[in-house]
Design a protein around this motif. Structure first.
Motif, short mmCIF file in Angstrom:
data_model
loop_
_atom_site.label_atom_id
_atom_site.label_comp_id
_atom_site.label_asym_id
_atom_site.label_seq_id
_atom_site.Cartn_x
_atom_site.Cartn_y
_atom_site.Cartn_z
N ARG A 127 0.82 -1.20 0.00
CA ARG A 127 0.00 0.00 0.00
C ARG A 127 0.86 1.26 0.00
NH1 ARG A 127 -4.96 0.97 4.22
NH2 ARG A 127 -5.20 3.22 4.02
N GLU A 165 3.91 7.03 -6.49
CA GLU A 165 2.57 6.52 -6.22
C GLU A 165 2.10 5.76 -7.46
OE1 GLU A 165 -1.78 8.02 -4.50
OE2 GLU A 165 -0.11 9.43 -4.73
N ASP A 195 -5.83 4.74 -4.68
CA ASP A 195 -5.59 5.47 -3.44
C ASP A 195 -6.63 6.56 -3.21
OD1 ASP A 195 -3.35 3.88 -3.13
OD2 ASP A 195 -2.00 5.33 -4.08
#
Length: 472
Positions: free
Chosen positions: A129, A246, A252
């Motif tokens: 994550r 990211e 997200d």
């Protein structure tokens, strides 16, 4: 004897000490494997063996154990061959030894390959994550009760519907499961896919574009900024706003917005595409559900408020029945004849059925099929080494209550949602006390629903908080 139990045959030859060593090592190795697999039940055992260390141990068992087994057979061959035997007898002895080696080597090689494939598959399924803006809030600990110090875990389940006729990923199914880790009570919250004005946290880069919520009426009909379009908006339309490290800003952003909507941190996220869901149900051997009288439409398309003639290609028959993957998919996603309220209710019913009917033995016997589906269709940010703790959680969920929170119209107006009301409804559902006796579920019936029998209907008035099983 050495082919049946490693080293056993050698104990009856001059090299009985070597045989005893091989036999003792084999017994210890397989005793440890049996202990890992059976301690706490087969689900816990499978979870342990699917951890990083468990898979390495399995590789060790398959490779080293297989070599020891073969070594025992060959050593026994050397000790039992007679120098004065006729050539015909010697070749029969060699051939028999070769056959025994193949009997052991082939399964060992196949098992090694399965473990190696599983290791690679789980490397695709378990995705770390991104922790640049938020981190996992609740994690299990080591010990007999990994959830002892964790009162509640909140999981987000996303059903994606990416296809040739769509740009990017569309999260057509958005569901939060808030789980009491001690009682197993679970509150299911279906987030309407057409929710508008959803709040984007200030920490998310997309907030700069939509400071007052995700809303863009200027784009025209069919291109509104709805909840299910957030993934594409962040990941396809504005990816440069997000940090370079990211990897999935769409996922997200969706998670962070859902967390803001429900007023709770999202600890873990599971994403499965709809084609993968169909294959997963097939791999599990199907699922029993109570299909509303009249059945559920397969296919279908609406133009100007009317169903296009001929677009419905079939029906999932009504009554309590076992559905295959294709039928289970349409049971969960069809809305051409119903509302989103009815569809989200059926999705919660499907989750309830899958949890209650998951059979560890069936999952083990169809393990390769499940792994194949997982590699292609499932991603989750649950750490792989926490699988044993989640096996404990699933077992508790089976014994707990499952409640539903209905956020569809008229409870919540999708065009102008009351987010304070949403959070209050969720809190009220979570605060309901645990019941020791579960309400009778329609899915526990053993006979099809008779014509005219009352079944859950999309025309029934919305009940904001209900027992999931009772509404199915």
């Amino acid at each position: 004897m050495s082919a049946i139990v490693p080293g056993l045959g050698l104990t009856l030859t001059r090299r009985r000490k070597l045989g005893a060593i091989l036999l003792g090592f084999s017994v210890i190795l397989f005793a440890v494997l049996a202990w890992l697999l059976t301690r706490g039940g087969i689900m816990h055992g499978a979870a342990r063996l699917l951890s990083t260390r468990g898979l390495l141990f399995m590789l060790f068992v398959c490779v080293v154990g297989g070599l020891i087994w073969l070594g025992g057979i060959l050593a026994t061959y050397a000790e039992t061959s007679g120098r004065r035997w006729p050539n015909q007898t010697k070749w029969m002895h060699r051939l028999f030894t070769a056959v025994l080696c193949m009997v052991i080597a082939v399964p060992a090689a196949v098992a090694t390959n399965y473990v190696w494939v599983t290791k690679g598959t789980l490397g695709h399924v378990f995705v770390p994550r991104y922790k640049g803006r938020d981190a996992v809030q609740h994690t299990p600990v080591a010990g007999s009760d990994p959830w002892k110090s964790v009162p509640r875990v909140n999981m987000l389940f996303l059903g994606s519907d990416a296809g040739a006729d769509r740009t990017g990923v569309r999260t057509d199914s958005i569901m939060v499961a808030s789980i009491d880790t001690h009682t197993g009570d679970t509150t299911l919250v279906s987030i309407p896919r057409n929710l508008e004005h959803v709040p984007i946290p200030t920490s998310n880069p997309l907030h700069k574009i939509y400071p007052n919520g995700f809303y863009c009426p200027n784009r025209g009909t069919g291109h509104e900024c709805l909840m299910d379009a957030l993934w594409t908006e962040a990941g396809t339309n504005y990816p440069t706003l997000f940090p370079k490290d990211e990897k999935n800003p769409g996922l997200d952003t969706t998670r962070e917005v859902v967390s803001d909507i429900v007023g709770m941190p999202i600890d873990y996220t599971v994403v499965i595409d709809l084609a993968g869901f169909q294959k997963l149900v097939d791999a599990m051997g199907g699922v029993y559900v109570n299909v509303p009288a009249g059945g559920i439409a397969i296919g279908g398309r609406i133009v100007n408020g009317e169903i296009v003639p001929g677009s419905i290609t079939g029906r999932v028959p009504g009554g309590y029945r076992k559905l295959n993957g294709y039928q289970a998919l349409w049971y969960s996603r069809s809305r051409v004849e119903n509302s989103d309220d009815d569809r989200t209710r059926r999705q919660r019913c499907m989750v309830n059925s899958l949890i209650n009917q998951a059979n560890p033995f069936t999952m083990i016997t169809k393990f390769t099929d499940v792994m194949s589906v997982a590699r292609q269709s499932i991603t989750m940010d649950i750490p792989q080494d926490h699988l044993d703790a989640f096996a404990t959680l699933v077992n508790r969920m089976k014994k707990g209550d499952m409640r539903s929170v209905n956020l569809s119209y008229p409870t919540i107006a999708s065009g102008n949602p009351d987010f304070a009301k949403i959070r209050a409804l969720i809190k009220a559902a979570i605060d309901r006390p645990h019941t020791t006796k579960k309400p009778k579920s329609a899915t526990t019936s053993t006979s099809p629903t008779a014509p005219g029998t009352s079944t859950p209907s999309s025309t029934a008035p919305a009940n904001p908080i209900s027992d999931t099983a009772s509404s199915c």
